[in-house]
Enzyme design. Structure first.
Site, PDB file in Angstrom:
ATOM      1  CE  LYS A  71      -4.254  -1.732   2.115  1.00 11.58           C
ATOM      2  NZ  LYS A  71      -5.308  -1.446   3.093  1.00 11.58           N
ATOM      3  CG  ASP A 107      -8.585   0.567   3.515  1.00 10.45           C
ATOM      4  OD1 ASP A 107      -9.338  -0.299   3.034  1.00 10.45           O
ATOM      5  OD2 ASP A 107      -7.342   0.471   3.503  1.00 10.45           O
TER       6      ASP A 107
END
Ligand code: NAP
Length: 304
Positions: A71, A107
């Site tokens: 990420k 997220d």
């Protein structure tokens, strides 16, 4: 099985490992239900630079989900990164716009969708985060940026990680941010916060007997969310329910972050219920013998 032809668009998750990922099940069910000529695969990737160069070069390679441990690493190889992902310092979603790779994070916004879906408004609330890892960082920034929460408290066992998140959040001037220690500050924080977001892996399969918060700390007026989704209902969630709290399951984060990814790649509304049902079916089936979580979906009031 949908027909695959030269017009099929490719989306994929990259990570290492990726074998555990539920994203292919979720997104392929969604593409099928929406009647879109897309397919979604999973790739275990070690060389992130080469992977993204390949995506950029392939015109039909439309979208990517990025999971652990990439990420952060993908950010060096993108052409644009949206402001939220820049602040959080991680990207979980990439869209390929004619060779321009654009990164974002879903997220945090996915969790806010889950709260909104459950009828919970975070404005004016005191929000407690238990844990200080990457997922807490992403969600805490979304709470700071996109809600009017009165206070955000981060508790963790490693002070440097807690203070790093708190320091970055304080740059957002109207969020009141408090940093503290786990487990020392947990009792007092539980007594004063309306919203509790559990962001450690405690209680995750196969350690389903563990919980990050003693059951005696719950108060019935709290709304309690656990990021852990294996098992479907963690001990933390079951004990919060028993105390009369409103609960939101980890699967809601999983599905809602994917809903936002789907919409970025396709430009059409995601079939949320299809994605959720495909995910829960796999979660419950995969862990039926060990999970204590099989049963009623409290949010939608139906059996899964
Ligand atoms: P991470 O970056 O590794 O962070 C984990 C955090 O938990 C760290 O702050 C760590 O503390 C803390 N921690 C771990 N064990 C602990 C213990 N025994 N006592 C106290 N603190 C402990 O992981 P992450 O990516 O943030 O993920 C955290 C959890 O959220 C995982 O269970 C993951 O599966 C889940 N998650 C769920 C979703 C979803 O869609 N539902 C999405 C992302 C993540 P230290 O800093 O001291 O190590």
């Amino acid at each position: 099985m949908r027909g695959i032809d030269t017009a099929t668009q490719l989306c994929a998750v990259i990570g290492n490992p990726v074998e555990h990922s539920l994203s292919p099940i979720m997104h392929n069910a969604a593409f099928e239900a929406a009647g879109l000529n897309y397919v979604y695969l999973a790739f275990r990737v070690q060389d992130v630079a080469a992977c993204l160069a390949g995506m950029r070069a392939c015109e039909g390679f439309r979208g990517m989900s990025v999971t652990i441990p990439h990420k952060l690493a993908v950010m060096d190889h993108l052409d644009e990164i949206d402001p939220m992902a820049q602040k959080v310092g991680s990207v979980n979603t990439i869209v390929n716009e004619n060779g321009i790779l654009i990164g974002s994070t879903t997220d945090g916004p996915g969790v806010l969708r889950a709260f909104a879906d459950a009828g919970v408004n975070l404005d004016g609330k005191k929000v407690l985060f238990v844990g200080a890892g990457g997922a807490v960082r992403a969600v805490a920034f979304a709470v700071a940026e996109l809600t009017k929460a009165e206070q955000i408290t981060i508790l963790g066992r490693t002070p440097s990680r807690v203070t790093a998140i708190a320091h970055d959040l304080r740059a957002k001037q109207d969020a009141s941010v408090v940093a503290g220690r786990l487990p020392e500050d947990l009792r007092d924080a539980m007594a004063t916060h309306n919203i509790v977001i559990q962001g450690t892996p405690i209680g995750m399969y196969p350690d389903e007997g563990d919980t990050a918060v003693p059951s005696a700390f719950f108060r019935s007026e709290q709304v309690v969310f656990d990021m852990v989704y294996r098992p479907y209902k963690t001990r933390f969630i079951r004990e919060a329910e028993a105390a009369g709290c409103k609960t939101i399951l980890g699967v809601e984060m999983l599905v809602n972050q994917a809903v936002l990814q789907f919409e970025r790649w396709t430009g059409v509304p995601a079939p949320y219920h299809v994605m959720r049902e495909a995910t829960v079916a796999r979660l419950v089936k995969g862990f039926a013998s060990k999970s204590t979580g099989r049963g009623e979906d409290t949010r939608h009031g139906r059996r899964v």
